[in-house]
Design a protein around this motif. Sequence first.
Motif, mmCIF file in Angstrom:
data_model
loop_
_atom_site.group_PDB
_atom_site.id
_atom_site.type_symbol
_atom_site.label_atom_id
_atom_site.label_comp_id
_atom_site.label_asym_id
_atom_site.label_seq_id
_atom_site.Cartn_x
_atom_site.Cartn_y
_atom_site.Cartn_z
ATOM 1 N N ILE A 107 37.746 31.317 89.919
ATOM 2 C CA ILE A 107 37.965 31.941 89.156
ATOM 3 C C ILE A 107 37.849 30.426 88.841
ATOM 4 O O ILE A 107 38.880 29.717 88.995
ATOM 5 C CB ILE A 107 38.346 32.671 87.864
ATOM 6 C CG1 ILE A 107 38.905 34.120 88.387
ATOM 7 C CG2 ILE A 107 37.807 31.888 86.787
ATOM 8 C CD1 ILE A 107 39.788 34.149 87.452
ATOM 9 N N PRO A 108 36.089 29.484 88.497
ATOM 10 C CA PRO A 108 36.097 28.453 88.342
ATOM 11 C C PRO A 108 36.554 27.596 87.014
ATOM 12 O O PRO A 108 36.112 27.887 85.975
ATOM 13 C CB PRO A 108 34.717 28.056 88.484
ATOM 14 C CG PRO A 108 33.744 29.626 88.136
ATOM 15 C CD PRO A 108 34.752 30.674 87.763
ATOM 16 N N LEU A 109 37.364 26.497 87.422
ATOM 17 C CA LEU A 109 37.894 25.714 86.342
ATOM 18 C C LEU A 109 36.860 25.823 85.157
ATOM 19 O O LEU A 109 37.088 25.717 83.162
ATOM 20 C CB LEU A 109 37.973 24.625 86.322
ATOM 21 C CG LEU A 109 39.282 24.446 87.266
ATOM 22 C CD1 LEU A 109 40.260 23.047 87.965
ATOM 23 C CD2 LEU A 109 41.017 24.965 86.890
ATOM 24 N N SER A 110 35.386 25.605 85.637
ATOM 25 C CA SER A 110 34.432 25.521 84.229
ATOM 26 C C SER A 110 34.482 26.755 82.735
ATOM 27 O O SER A 110 34.524 26.553 82.257
ATOM 28 C CB SER A 110 33.295 25.406 85.028
ATOM 29 O OG SER A 110 32.991 26.239 84.987
ATOM 30 N N ALA A 111 34.910 27.298 83.366
ATOM 31 C CA ALA A 111 35.003 28.854 82.052
ATOM 32 C C ALA A 111 35.981 28.544 81.885
ATOM 33 O O ALA A 111 36.314 29.697 80.557
ATOM 34 C CB ALA A 111 35.049 30.076 83.852
ATOM 35 N N LEU A 112 37.337 28.344 82.611
ATOM 36 C CA LEU A 112 37.859 27.853 81.171
ATOM 37 C C LEU A 112 38.709 27.066 80.187
ATOM 38 O O LEU A 112 37.328 26.186 80.039
ATOM 39 C CB LEU A 112 39.707 27.882 81.619
ATOM 40 C CG LEU A 112 39.976 28.758 83.592
ATOM 41 C CD1 LEU A 112 41.509 27.716 84.062
ATOM 42 C CD2 LEU A 112 40.307 29.212 82.716
ATOM 43 N N LEU A 152 45.481 21.926 83.961
ATOM 44 C CA LEU A 152 45.706 22.620 85.629
ATOM 45 C C LEU A 152 45.504 21.196 86.323
ATOM 46 O O LEU A 152 45.439 20.428 87.481
ATOM 47 C CB LEU A 152 44.783 23.491 85.200
ATOM 48 C CG LEU A 152 44.651 24.543 84.735
ATOM 49 C CD1 LEU A 152 44.112 26.038 85.036
ATOM 50 C CD2 LEU A 152 46.585 25.681 85.744
ATOM 51 N N GLN A 153 44.292 20.722 85.658
ATOM 52 C CA GLN A 153 43.904 19.537 86.564
ATOM 53 C C GLN A 153 44.789 18.141 86.828
ATOM 54 O O GLN A 153 45.185 17.534 87.755
ATOM 55 C CB GLN A 153 42.139 18.414 86.166
ATOM 56 C CG GLN A 153 41.326 19.375 86.127
ATOM 57 C CD GLN A 153 40.117 19.429 85.824
ATOM 58 O OE1 GLN A 153 40.137 18.059 84.884
ATOM 59 N NE2 GLN A 153 39.041 19.463 86.427
ATOM 60 N N GLU A 154 45.906 18.123 85.937
ATOM 61 C CA GLU A 154 46.565 17.134 85.884
ATOM 62 C C GLU A 154 48.061 17.488 86.530
ATOM 63 O O GLU A 154 48.463 16.605 86.939
ATOM 64 C CB GLU A 154 46.919 16.773 83.659
ATOM 65 C CG GLU A 154 47.713 15.209 83.815
ATOM 66 C CD GLU A 154 48.104 14.546 82.634
ATOM 67 O OE1 GLU A 154 49.659 15.113 82.085
ATOM 68 O OE2 GLU A 154 47.250 14.960 81.713
ATOM 69 N N ASN A 155 48.512 18.815 86.431
ATOM 70 C CA ASN A 155 49.357 19.183 86.624
ATOM 71 C C ASN A 155 49.194 19.599 88.307
ATOM 72 O O ASN A 155 50.910 20.024 88.672
ATOM 73 C CB ASN A 155 50.404 20.155 85.352
ATOM 74 C CG ASN A 155 50.409 19.028 84.395
ATOM 75 O OD1 ASN A 155 51.490 18.594 84.742
ATOM 76 N ND2 ASN A 155 49.747 19.008 83.879
ATOM 77 N N TYR A 156 48.447 20.756 88.440
ATOM 78 C CA TYR A 156 48.577 21.568 89.271
ATOM 79 C C TYR A 156 46.760 21.599 89.935
ATOM 80 O O TYR A 156 45.810 22.103 90.462
ATOM 81 C CB TYR A 156 48.797 23.164 88.984
ATOM 82 C CG TYR A 156 49.791 23.616 88.741
ATOM 83 C CD1 TYR A 156 50.058 23.749 89.104
ATOM 84 C CD2 TYR A 156 49.366 23.323 87.246
ATOM 85 C CE1 TYR A 156 51.583 24.539 88.828
ATOM 86 C CE2 TYR A 156 50.930 24.174 86.853
ATOM 87 C CZ TYR A 156 52.020 24.216 87.653
ATOM 88 O OH TYR A 156 53.019 24.391 87.335
ATOM 89 N N PRO A 157 46.642 19.838 90.395
ATOM 90 C CA PRO A 157 45.379 19.233 90.762
ATOM 91 C C PRO A 157 44.850 20.179 92.273
ATOM 92 O O PRO A 157 43.656 20.523 92.182
ATOM 93 C CB PRO A 157 45.351 18.067 91.001
ATOM 94 C CG PRO A 157 46.284 18.098 91.994
ATOM 95 C CD PRO A 157 47.805 18.700 90.827
ATOM 96 N N GLU A 183 46.734 33.000 85.290
ATOM 97 C CA GLU A 183 47.357 33.249 86.985
ATOM 98 C C GLU A 183 46.848 32.381 87.931
ATOM 99 O O GLU A 183 45.541 32.017 88.250
ATOM 100 C CB GLU A 183 46.883 34.999 87.229
ATOM 101 C CG GLU A 183 48.008 35.153 88.429
ATOM 102 C CD GLU A 183 47.413 37.008 89.064
ATOM 103 O OE1 GLU A 183 48.196 37.255 89.978
ATOM 104 O OE2 GLU A 183 46.748 37.802 87.882
ATOM 105 N N LEU A 184 47.558 31.887 88.326
ATOM 106 C CA LEU A 184 47.321 31.134 90.048
ATOM 107 C C LEU A 184 47.704 31.959 90.959
ATOM 108 O O LEU A 184 48.126 32.940 91.398
ATOM 109 C CB LEU A 184 47.937 29.550 89.984
ATOM 110 C CG LEU A 184 48.344 28.943 89.059
ATOM 111 C CD1 LEU A 184 49.563 28.009 88.702
ATOM 112 C CD2 LEU A 184 46.749 28.732 88.193
ATOM 113 N N ALA A 185 46.321 31.566 92.153
ATOM 114 C CA ALA A 185 46.987 31.921 93.194
ATOM 115 C C ALA A 185 47.405 32.208 93.926
ATOM 116 O O ALA A 185 47.928 32.894 94.689
ATOM 117 C CB ALA A 185 45.736 31.519 94.850
ATOM 118 N N ASP A 186 48.647 31.450 93.302
ATOM 119 C CA ASP A 186 50.150 31.043 94.520
ATOM 120 C C ASP A 186 51.253 32.126 93.426
ATOM 121 O O ASP A 186 52.215 32.455 94.129
ATOM 122 C CB ASP A 186 50.662 29.788 94.604
ATOM 123 C CG ASP A 186 50.944 29.365 93.049
ATOM 124 O OD1 ASP A 186 50.765 29.211 91.865
ATOM 125 O OD2 ASP A 186 51.777 28.020 93.340
ATOM 126 N N GLY A 187 50.430 32.796 92.406
ATOM 127 C CA GLY A 187 51.561 33.620 92.019
ATOM 128 C C GLY A 187 52.135 33.608 90.819
ATOM 129 O O GLY A 187 52.218 34.055 90.002
#
Length: 143
Positions: A89-94, A102-107, A124-128
């Motif tokens: 899901i693109p970050l632009s949709a959030l 997310l960009q700062e902590n989960y780049p 929900e992130l791809a790693d669960g």
Amino acid sequence: MKKVILSGFFAISSLGMFAQANTKNLPATAKDFIQQNFSSNTIQEVEENANWKIWEDEKYEVKLSNGVELDFDENGNIIEMESQNDTIIPLSALPANITSYLQENYPNIQVVGWEKQKKEQEVELADGIELEFDAEGNFRKID
């Protein structure tokens, strides 16, 4: 034999025509959101949930060609995005606050789901990993 082949061809072609989703009742806000964030995908199905009593907020359910399902309220505001096949899901949709976090902590992480409730939002992130945010998009905790 030619008739059988031609009949099969026309049958398959007509399925394609009927498979296109009817977006007539989808609010402009929802259509704009899809165009801005998922423009490279086509709308496969639009389901209007006028009689659902379980999820009163979910008025429209939209399925995209990439496997992402979007739920909108009666005004066309997005309330949930869910990937059925781990499509990103693109970050632009959030919301902006969540995107910044997310960009700062989960780049390098990929988002596969997001849901907005009255007092919180979940990603929900791809790693669960599931992250919980308040209604304004401020990080609360890892769920």
